[in-house]
Design a protein around this motif. Sequence first.
Motif, PDB file in Angstrom:
ATOM      1  N   VAL A  44      61.080 -79.856   9.807  1.00 25.38           N
ATOM      2  CA  VAL A  44      59.638 -79.647   9.659  1.00 25.38           C
ATOM      3  C   VAL A  44      59.263 -78.300  10.271  1.00 25.38           C
ATOM      4  CG1 VAL A  44      57.346 -80.543  10.241  1.00 25.38           C
ATOM      5  CG2 VAL A  44      59.190 -82.128   9.682  1.00 25.38           C
ATOM      6  N   ARG A  48      57.801 -75.020   8.260  1.00 28.08           N
ATOM      7  CA  ARG A  48      56.553 -74.365   8.649  1.00 28.08           C
ATOM      8  C   ARG A  48      56.764 -72.876   8.906  1.00 28.08           C
ATOM      9  NH1 ARG A  48      53.362 -78.053  13.073  1.00 28.08           N
ATOM     10  NH2 ARG A  48      51.994 -79.067  11.587  1.00 28.08           N
ATOM     11  N   ARG A  49      57.874 -72.560   9.559  1.00 26.51           N
ATOM     12  CA  ARG A  49      58.113 -71.188   9.972  1.00 26.51           C
ATOM     13  C   ARG A  49      58.559 -70.291   8.828  1.00 26.51           C
ATOM     14  NH1 ARG A  49      62.202 -71.625  13.870  1.00 26.51           N
ATOM     15  NH2 ARG A  49      60.707 -72.942  14.942  1.00 26.51           N
ATOM     16  N   GLU A  55      61.067 -75.363   2.815  1.00 25.92           N
ATOM     17  CA  GLU A  55      60.007 -76.272   2.380  1.00 25.92           C
ATOM     18  C   GLU A  55      60.494 -77.195   1.272  1.00 25.92           C
ATOM     19  OE1 GLU A  55      56.619 -74.029   1.149  1.00 25.92           O
ATOM     20  OE2 GLU A  55      55.762 -73.977   3.165  1.00 25.92           O
ATOM     21  N   GLN A 135      52.803 -77.831   3.175  1.00 27.64           N
ATOM     22  CA  GLN A 135      52.098 -77.602   4.439  1.00 27.64           C
ATOM     23  C   GLN A 135      51.335 -78.842   4.893  1.00 27.64           C
ATOM     24  OE1 GLN A 135      52.463 -75.070   6.533  1.00 27.64           O
ATOM     25  NE2 GLN A 135      54.037 -74.422   5.082  1.00 27.64           N
ATOM     26  N   CYS A 138      53.898 -81.195   6.269  1.00 27.66           N
ATOM     27  CA  CYS A 138      54.292 -80.804   7.630  1.00 27.66           C
ATOM     28  C   CYS A 138      53.267 -81.275   8.652  1.00 27.66           C
ATOM     29  CB  CYS A 138      54.473 -79.296   7.722  1.00 27.66           C
ATOM     30  SG  CYS A 138      55.929 -78.669   6.879  1.00 27.66           S
ATOM     31  N   ARG A 139      51.984 -81.113   8.348  1.00 29.66           N
ATOM     32  CA  ARG A 139      50.931 -81.565   9.262  1.00 29.66           C
ATOM     33  C   ARG A 139      50.948 -83.073   9.422  1.00 29.66           C
ATOM     34  NH1 ARG A 139      48.094 -77.530   6.673  1.00 29.66           N
ATOM     35  NH2 ARG A 139      47.012 -78.989   5.298  1.00 29.66           N
TER      36      ARG A 139
END
Length: 174
Positions: A44, A48-49, A55, A135, A138-139
């Motif tokens: 994750v 994100r990075r 992803e 995204q 990920c959150r």
Amino acid sequence: MTLTQTLFEVIDMRSFSNLWFWIMLALVWSSASHRVIGVPFDMVARARRFGGQSERDLVDLVRINVNRMLHVAHVAGGWLIAVAGFVLSSLLLLAFWYDVEFAQAVVLIALPMGLVVVMGFATARRIAAEQPDAQTLCRRLARHRFWVQVIGMISIFVTAMYGMYQNLSVAPGF
């Protein structure tokens, strides 16, 4: 005195005063926090990075794990709930009605982990229903991990307090 008598006198074999119980407690919560619905959290962070392939890998692995979890829930969900309910209620009865210290130790690990499992299934069901982008996914996974860590901290605190109480209540003069 025999060797076993000496060992049992030196090493206390009760649950809450045993170092192995505390190591197991730390390992259980560490692994529960590291794997969010079966996905390592470093994936994750990498998604994100860096985005891109990271992803896509994350989305694929989450899709696989969500489908696997929902299939298990669909096929054997009722049986799993019944067996888990029976085991947890039996452990609770042994732990607090019959005052079995080992059962108390297991309950203090298994009950909050059961809550984490239920939260995992709820998160998997929500992810399957929403089909979020990378995204948002990920959150959602980070939020799930945060609540797993909160439950873990509360569980470790309660277990430590109860374990200290148990250890002090066995000591002479308490």
